[in-house]
Write a protein that holds these residues in place. Structure first.
Motif, PDB file in Angstrom:
ATOM      1  N   TRP A 359       0.713  -1.248  -0.323  1.00 48.25           N
ATOM      2  CA  TRP A 359      -0.228   0.095   0.059  1.00 48.25           C
ATOM      3  C   TRP A 359       1.147   1.445   0.040  1.00 48.25           C
ATOM      4  O   TRP A 359       0.902   2.524   0.179  1.00 48.25           O
ATOM      5  CB  TRP A 359      -0.575  -0.410   1.658  1.00 48.25           C
ATOM      6  N   TRP A 360       2.369   0.906  -0.240  1.00 53.46           N
ATOM      7  CA  TRP A 360       2.575   2.191  -0.002  1.00 53.46           C
ATOM      8  C   TRP A 360       2.479   3.269  -0.687  1.00 53.46           C
ATOM      9  O   TRP A 360       2.656   4.317  -0.439  1.00 53.46           O
ATOM     10  CB  TRP A 360       4.563   2.112  -0.555  1.00 53.46           C
ATOM     11  N   ASP A 361       2.457   2.788  -2.457  1.00 54.71           N
ATOM     12  CA  ASP A 361       1.155   4.144  -3.249  1.00 54.71           C
ATOM     13  C   ASP A 361       0.620   4.742  -2.589  1.00 54.71           C
ATOM     14  O   ASP A 361      -0.138   5.889  -3.326  1.00 54.71           O
ATOM     15  CB  ASP A 361       1.834   3.532  -4.752  1.00 54.71           C
ATOM     16  N   ASP A 362      -0.495   4.181  -2.346  1.00 56.67           N
ATOM     17  CA  ASP A 362      -2.190   3.950  -1.735  1.00 56.67           C
ATOM     18  C   ASP A 362      -1.745   5.316  -1.249  1.00 56.67           C
ATOM     19  O   ASP A 362      -2.834   5.842  -0.482  1.00 56.67           O
ATOM     20  CB  ASP A 362      -2.263   3.585  -0.595  1.00 56.67           C
ATOM     21  N   LEU A 363      -0.347   5.849  -0.725  1.00 58.03           N
ATOM     22  CA  LEU A 363      -0.158   6.368   0.852  1.00 58.03           C
ATOM     23  C   LEU A 363      -0.499   8.124   0.244  1.00 58.03           C
ATOM     24  O   LEU A 363      -0.365   8.546   1.230  1.00 58.03           O
ATOM     25  CB  LEU A 363       0.588   6.675   1.463  1.00 58.03           C
ATOM     26  N   HIS A 364      -0.434   8.377  -1.189  1.00 61.35           N
ATOM     27  CA  HIS A 364      -0.471   9.313  -1.476  1.00 61.35           C
ATOM     28  C   HIS A 364      -0.987   8.899  -2.998  1.00 61.35           C
ATOM     29  O   HIS A 364      -1.796   8.573  -3.322  1.00 61.35           O
ATOM     30  CB  HIS A 364       1.020   9.498  -1.810  1.00 61.35           C
ATOM     31  N   THR A 365      -1.825  10.592  -3.149  1.00 60.56           N
ATOM     32  CA  THR A 365      -3.263  11.398  -4.313  1.00 60.56           C
ATOM     33  C   THR A 365      -2.527  10.506  -5.916  1.00 60.56           C
ATOM     34  O   THR A 365      -3.752  10.694  -6.153  1.00 60.56           O
ATOM     35  CB  THR A 365      -4.157  11.861  -3.970  1.00 60.56           C
ATOM     36  N   GLY A 366      -1.439  10.334  -5.694  1.00 60.72           N
ATOM     37  CA  GLY A 366      -1.504  10.972  -7.226  1.00 60.72           C
ATOM     38  C   GLY A 366      -0.673   8.997  -7.606  1.00 60.72           C
ATOM     39  O   GLY A 366      -1.976   8.506  -7.264  1.00 60.72           O
ATOM     40  N   ASP A 367      -0.350   9.226  -9.148  1.00 54.50           N
ATOM     41  CA  ASP A 367      -0.414   7.751  -9.805  1.00 54.50           C
ATOM     42  C   ASP A 367       1.317   7.051  -8.789  1.00 54.50           C
ATOM     43  O   ASP A 367       1.915   7.688  -8.206  1.00 54.50           O
ATOM     44  CB  ASP A 367       0.469   8.076 -11.077  1.00 54.50           C
ATOM     45  N   PRO A 368       1.095   5.883  -9.623  1.00 49.27           N
ATOM     46  CA  PRO A 368       2.416   5.330  -8.694  1.00 49.27           C
ATOM     47  C   PRO A 368       3.991   6.332  -9.297  1.00 49.27           C
ATOM     48  O   PRO A 368       3.496   6.491  -9.930  1.00 49.27           O
ATOM     49  CB  PRO A 368       2.486   3.850  -9.313  1.00 49.27           C
ATOM     50  N   PRO A 381       3.408  22.993  -7.461  1.00 50.59           N
ATOM     51  CA  PRO A 381       4.376  23.385  -6.007  1.00 50.59           C
ATOM     52  C   PRO A 381       4.822  22.229  -5.102  1.00 50.59           C
ATOM     53  O   PRO A 381       4.023  21.881  -4.490  1.00 50.59           O
ATOM     54  CB  PRO A 381       3.160  24.587  -5.714  1.00 50.59           C
ATOM     55  N   GLY A 382       5.410  23.245  -4.218  1.00 52.71           N
ATOM     56  CA  GLY A 382       6.211  22.146  -3.253  1.00 52.71           C
ATOM     57  C   GLY A 382       6.470  20.796  -3.220  1.00 52.71           C
ATOM     58  O   GLY A 382       7.776  21.010  -4.718  1.00 52.71           O
ATOM     59  N   LEU A 383       6.093  20.079  -2.373  1.00 50.70           N
ATOM     60  CA  LEU A 383       6.953  19.145  -3.165  1.00 50.70           C
ATOM     61  C   LEU A 383       5.890  17.909  -4.082  1.00 50.70           C
ATOM     62  O   LEU A 383       6.707  17.101  -4.631  1.00 50.70           O
ATOM     63  CB  LEU A 383       6.876  17.565  -2.027  1.00 50.70           C
ATOM     64  N   GLY A 384       5.238  18.321  -4.225  1.00 44.52           N
ATOM     65  CA  GLY A 384       4.018  17.862  -5.614  1.00 44.52           C
ATOM     66  C   GLY A 384       4.138  16.813  -5.267  1.00 44.52           C
ATOM     67  O   GLY A 384       3.256  15.592  -6.062  1.00 44.52           O
ATOM     68  N   ILE A 385       3.124  16.328  -4.103  1.00 45.86           N
ATOM     69  CA  ILE A 385       2.396  15.234  -4.020  1.00 45.86           C
ATOM     70  C   ILE A 385       1.833  15.244  -2.300  1.00 45.86           C
ATOM     71  O   ILE A 385       2.599  16.159  -1.689  1.00 45.86           O
ATOM     72  CB  ILE A 385       3.935  13.937  -3.040  1.00 45.86           C
ATOM     73  N   GLU A 386       0.787  14.823  -2.347  1.00 44.23           N
ATOM     74  CA  GLU A 386       0.108  15.019  -0.950  1.00 44.23           C
ATOM     75  C   GLU A 386      -0.416  13.992  -0.345  1.00 44.23           C
ATOM     76  O   GLU A 386      -0.733  12.853  -1.105  1.00 44.23           O
ATOM     77  CB  GLU A 386      -0.945  16.056  -1.590  1.00 44.23           C
ATOM     78  N   LEU A 387      -0.614  13.553   1.010  1.00 46.64           N
ATOM     79  CA  LEU A 387      -1.047  12.206   1.305  1.00 46.64           C
ATOM     80  C   LEU A 387      -2.630  12.152   1.015  1.00 46.64           C
ATOM     81  O   LEU A 387      -3.501  12.879   1.097  1.00 46.64           O
ATOM     82  CB  LEU A 387      -1.120  12.477   3.385  1.00 46.64           C
ATOM     83  N   ASP A 388      -2.733  10.402   1.147  1.00 44.12           N
ATOM     84  CA  ASP A 388      -4.502  10.837   1.258  1.00 44.12           C
ATOM     85  C   ASP A 388      -4.326  10.154   2.898  1.00 44.12           C
ATOM     86  O   ASP A 388      -3.842   9.407   3.085  1.00 44.12           O
ATOM     87  CB  ASP A 388      -4.345   8.768  -0.010  1.00 44.12           C
ATOM     88  N   GLU A 389      -5.375  11.132   3.117  1.00 47.45           N
ATOM     89  CA  GLU A 389      -5.518  11.433   4.412  1.00 47.45           C
ATOM     90  C   GLU A 389      -6.516  10.027   4.868  1.00 47.45           C
ATOM     91  O   GLU A 389      -6.303   9.263   6.164  1.00 47.45           O
ATOM     92  CB  GLU A 389      -6.350  12.171   5.118  1.00 47.45           C
TER      93      GLU A 389
END
Length: 403
Positions: A359-368, A381-389
């Motif tokens: 589930w490593w890639d499930d932890l963020h909202t984007g593509d693998p 902008p920023g790191l370009g990655i967001e958590l899947d809350e």
């Protein structure tokens, strides 16, 4: 509250202020120490510090003196943490590790406010993709039980098991991989003196030979030894593995003695890597300038953050030495390292250490993130990655709170 919803321009008066620093521990194959920084601009940044107990508490502690500080000044924030907590051992160790995650989160805030990816804030872009090496542990991945490492059964340490695991990783598209070379019999007949028997060294050679036979010499191959050996055993092992053209042999001896490290590195043509458990540029400069290492491997989430890693990389560049950051993070810390990989001219390859976390890639909202053994440097902008809350909440360490 000032409206920063339009991220295209920087606030001229720079009156952004930190309002809260919130740590959170996600239970993956390691305990991933995440941190959120909230601001009066309505912008939130996320970062990650190296795994381990005590770090979340230290990040929480910084609320005592960082509230009201400007997150657009990540390097100054780190210096303030070091100065404020110097009496707590703050010039090294876990205080610096905690500061690393906070610094990453500040870069994320700054990028979002300024409308720029973090790599644009750090410097010139040298590459659009960052090559990844897959850390595959032994022939079968170990896992964590009750916060401690639980190793695989003995059959996982056979040469055939290593070779099979290597074939699987190469089939996934990786052009570089690393294995742990620790074996249960390393501790025989004495678990504390660091000496390896001839039999153990030959067993390790057979493992390396089996992997090389399976994947050939077109794939970069490294092995990690986790600081376990005496100088003479490190030399003997490195000599035995010279024929296999390794990408590197990592952490052969404990990190404290510089002269011993130099002795091992200069005694073999097998490339030697180390650096992950040293803090700030001060603890790596001598290693670099004395060529006590062939490939330097600082951990950005340990060493003091992204800017501090760039200082280390500058010194390595002066000495024509590649940088391959250590990374056992979630996708958050990994993406921070990707931005570093974009701006460091002497960057080589970045570690990925979560093969067994489905589930490593499930932890963020984007593509693998990883495709064909590399990660594309994001332009958001920023790191370009967001958590899947929702996913993050599902994997919060038992007994701890979610942000």
């Amino acid at each position: 509250m000032r409206d920063y919803s339009n991220h295209a321009t920087r606030p001229t008066d720079r009156d952004v202020a930190i309002t809260d620093i919130k740590p959170c521990v996600i239970e993956g194959n390691f305990e991933w120490n995440l941190v959120k920084i909230e601001t009066d601009a309505g912008v939130t940044g996320i970062g990650e510090s190296y795994r381990g107990g005590g770090v979340p508490e230290l990040m929480e502690y910084t609320n005592r003196f960082l509230i009201g500080e400007n997150p657009l000044d990540p390097e100054r924030i780190v210096q303030q943490i070091v100065q404020e907590m110097s009496g707590h051992g703050g010039t090294t160790g876990k205080v610096v590790t905690a500061a690393s995650g906070i610094e990453v989160a500040c870069w994320d805030v700054a990028g979002k406010i300024l409308g720029l990816p973090v790599y644009e804030l750090l410097g010139s872009k040298y590459r659009d993709e960052v090559r990844i090496y897959c850390d595959t542990h032994a022939g079968e991945a170990y896992h964590v039980e009750d916060g401690a490492t639980a190793y695989a059964d003995e059959s996982a340490y056979s040469p055939a098991a290593y070779a099979a695991a290597a074939a699987d990783v190469v089939d996934m598209g990786f052009s570089a991989l690393k294995f742990d070379l620790d074996l249960p019999e390393d501790n025989v007949p004495d678990r504390t003196n660091g000496r390896l028997t001839n039999e153990v060294i030959q067993n390790k050679r057979e493992i390396v030979a089996a992997v090389r036979e399976e994947i050939g010499y077109g794939i970069d191959l490294a092995f990690d030894c986790h600081w376990d050996y005496s100088v003479e055993s490190a030399k003997r092992l490195a000599h035995e593995l010279e024929d296999f053209d390794l990408m590197w042999l990592e952490d052969l001896i404990p990190p404290e003695n510089m002269d011993a490290q130099i002795e091992v590195t200069k005694d073999t043509r097998t490339p030697v890597a180390t650096g992950e458990n040293r803090f700030r540029v001060h603890e790596l400069s001598e290693l670099i300038y004395n060529h006590g290492v062939d490939i330097i491997t600082p951990d950005p989430t340990t060493v003091g953050g992204l800017a501090e890693t760039m200082r280390i990389a500058d010194r390595a560049q002066e000495n024509y030495m590649p940088v391959s950051p250590h990374n056992v993070c979630s996708p958050i810390g990994t993406m921070a390292c990707v931005h570093l990989g974009a701006v460091i001219p002497n960057f080589d390859v970045l570690e990925y250490h979560a093969l067994e976390v489905d589930w490593w890639d499930d932890l963020h909202t984007g593509d693998p993130l990883i495709k064909d053994g590399s990660i594309t440097v994001p332009d958001d902008p920023g790191l370009g990655i967001e958590l899947d809350e929702d996913v993050a909440r599902d994997h919060v360490l038992d007994g701890t709170d979610y942000f």
